[in-house]
Scaffold this active site. Structure first.
Site: not given
Ligand code: BES
Ligand code: ZN
Length: 620
Positions: A288, A312-313, A316, A335, A393, A401
């Site tokens: 995002e 989703h993005e 954010h 999330e 991580d 989520y």
């Molecule tokens: N912000 C996240 C991606 C992220 C989270 C990167 C934690 C690094 C550390 C992004 O908004 C996200 O949640 N992406 C998901 C997609 C979503 C539809 C659930 C993904 O990348 O799968």
């Molecule tokens: Zn996200």
């Protein structure tokens, strides 16, 4: 809350000593920010001295895969701080100066693996700016340099990788505005999480401004042969020329999503919402970055079926980018809210039938992940996490989520949608550009939505501070997926042939449900029959392909193995890689996993490499 209050009083009392009785607005704001919880994932000490603006001047060199630059920060201190602390990881610092350019003797502390090192710069109460001259090596963990005819560079800063390409106070609670001047090879376009160019600059120099303060994890840069297509008045897509037409078609509804989002939870404050389609090596589905979502090309399905990721993005832009998790322990505030908001956008634009199918798939995924994490570390199934001493991580699981989502859905169902929407609107507007931690949120919830009876009724503590999924988790229901379930049962029992299954009438969610719910071992013959009837190995939908390939591995369905290898070598999205390699390992096909990984590893981004190395036994 208690803790926060004590901290606040302590800070106010301490500051009171040498502060005039009448405080300026700026000072009041500063004191308010002092409520910042300690972030165990940053060396910064924002209560002593923090950054407010970054001026980044950098040159991107594809030959050596390095970025050389100077990061000049405006800083604000409490007046008595003798140093300001930055985070950095594997950067080469050439020199540091303050204000008028006088060099200062900085020092770099001991390195701790994922944390990197503290950079300590001496300051006085009068210091206004700090300039850090540095170089970022080819190995920088945030960066992925794509080689070949079409060179491409992109960054991924969340959670704590911004410090691997810019020395910064790398904590989500610290916000700053920025200006950047970036030089890239001629002919390439550069984009950032800021106002962006729409065409190549002849001299390869680009200037950017981000006038709203953002945390470091939203710093982003991409450089490559990138084309631009407008979608609507506030929306556009960027992609490599080979994908731009497809991308413009796939995301043609972006403006509609934006309009729907605004009518749900208030004005979009970032002016533009554009999307950049990255190379397939991008380790996530989406990121995002403000004004410019970074997205995987694997959501280009040719039928707009995977746009939930865009919703989703986009969501954010409120949850996360406006109201930001205080530390990574509060990741669910980013999330969980975003998944809830995403679902509401999907419902508004595509109808409840579609959004409920998505909710069923989400619930199924969550149940599986909860039981897996319960076996490993039950504390990681709490919404409020405890990541001190660990790589953040590790906390980025479906709990934040989807347990987050179901908790918010429970609140909605408990108080009614109208009331909940009013609550969320004011949550976003009154906390804009602020930091939120779980305890503050609980307070906010109790002052603005739930009385003590309702707090008990929803079982707030169990959801936030307890393991697993509480008994009162909302149930979701989709009659379309019920009918898929019926087909599935008959197929598995041998009562229906593939030709009896209405596959061609099904949308992505129905196909995914069917494949994801097949028993692990369905047998080679059934795989052949399904593939013959539906050509699933040849599908253009990467979500469907992913579950199918997992089934193929379980059933030794070798006709799909060429596609499997091709997929794993070209796609670096961790959500797909982990289950596929894990399945090979689990089914005694580790040799195949190793052989594929030896070809693919060089294409992956560091965040995927770290996970796969660990999974496949290559971690040091
Ligand atoms: N912000 C996240 C991606 C992220 C989270 C990167 C934690 C690094 C550390 C992004 O908004 C996200 O949640 N992406 C998901 C997609 C979503 C539809 C659930 C993904 O990348 O799968
Ligand atoms: Zn996200």
């Amino acid at each position: 809350m208690k803790y926060n209050l004590i901290l606040l009083f302590a800070v106010v009392a301490l500051w009171g000593c040498d502060q005039p009785a009448e405080r300026s607005e700026q000072t009041k704001e500063r004191i308010a920010q002092m409520k910042l919880a300690t972030d165990h994932h940053s060396y910064a000490r924002p209560n002593e001295a923090k950054v407010t603006h970054l001026n980044w001047d950098a040159e991107v060199d594809f030959e050596t895969r390095t970025i050389r630059g100077v990061a000049t920060y405006n800083i604000e201190s409490n007046g008595s701080a003798k140093q300001i602390y930055f985070d950095m990881r594997d950067l080469k610092i050439d020199s540091v100066s303050t204000d008028d350019g006088g060099l200062v003797s900085f020092s770099i502390g001991e390195s701790r693996d994922f944390m990197g090192q503290p950079l300590e710069v001496p300051i006085t109460g009068a210091t206004k700016t700090v300039s850090i001259f540095y170089e970022c090596p080819a190995s920088a963990a945030a960066l992925l340099w794509v080689e070949g005819e079409n060179p491409f560079l992109f960054t991924q800063s969340q959670a704590i990788l911004a410090r691997t390409w810019i020395p910064c106070q790398d904590s989500p609670g610290i916000r700053f505005t920025y200006h950047a001047r970036v030089k890239v090879p001629e002919g390439l376009l550069a984009l950032m999480s800021a106002n962006n160019p729409t065409a190549v600059s002849p001299d390869g120099i680009y200037e950017f401004d981000m006038q709203q303060p953002i945390p470091s994890y939203l710093m982003a840069l991409a450089v490559g042969d990138i084309a631009y297509r407008e979608i609507g008045p506030h929306t556009a897509v960027y992609a490599t020329p080979d994908l731009i037409e497809k991308a413009a078609w796939e995301f043609a509804e972006m403006e509609d999503l934006l309009v729907a989002a605004e009518s749900l939870y208030g004005k979009y404050v970032w002016e533009r919402y554009d999307l950049l389609v990255l190379p397939a090596a991008f380790p996530f589905g989406g990121m995002e970055n403000p004004r410019l979502t970074f997205a995987t090309p694997t959501i280009i399905a040719g039928d707009r079926s995977l746009v939930a990721l865009v919703a989703h993005e986009l969501a954010h832009s409120w949850s996360g980018n406006l109201v930001t998790n205080s530390t990574w322990d509060d990741f669910w505030l980013n999330e969980g809210f975003t998944v809830y908001f995403e679902q509401r956008i999907m419902e508004a634009v595509y109808g409840r039938e579609v959004s409920e199918m998505l909710a069923v798939l989400t619930y199924q995924g969550l149940e599986k992940e909860v039981s897996e994490i319960m076996d490993l570390n039950p504390n990681d199934t709490h919404l409020k996490l405890h990541l001190q001493g660990r790589d953040p991580d590790e906390g980025m699981t479906a709990i934040a989520y989807d347990k987050g989502y179901f908790f918010l859905r429970l609140l909605e169902e408990t108080v009614g949608r109208d009331k909940f929407d009013v609550f969320l609107n004011s949550y976003f507007s009154s906390n804009s550009f602020k930091v939120m931690d779980t305890e503050q949120f609980v307070d906010y919830l109790q002052s603005n939505l739930l009385d003590s009876t309702l707090v008990e009724k929803v079982n707030l503590d169990a959801w936030i501070y307890g393991p697993g999924l509480p008994d009162n988790c909302p149930t979701v229901h989709s009659s379309r997926l019920d009918s898929v379930e019926m087909n599935l049962k008959r197929f598995v029992a041998g009562e229906a042939a593939p030709s009896d299954i209405p596959w061609k009438d099904w949308v992505y969610q129905e196909r995914y449900y069917f494949l994801d719910n097949l028993p692990d071992f369905i047998g080679y013959k059934n795989m052949v029959a399904m593939d013959k009837a539906f050509n699933i190995t040849g599908t253009g939908n990467n979500e469907v392909l992913f579950v199918w390939l997992r089934n193929a591995i379980s059933n030794n369905y070798t006709p799909a193995y060429a596609r499997l290898e091709n997929f794993l070598v070209n796609v670096g999205r961790r959500k797909f890689l982990t289950p596929l390699y894990a399945k090979m390992k689990e089914t005694n096909q580790k040799e195949m996993a190793d052989a594929i990984y030896s070809k693919a590893r060089q294409n992956y981004h560091s965040v995927a490499v770290v996970t796969m190395d660990e999974l496949l036994g290559y971690a040091e």
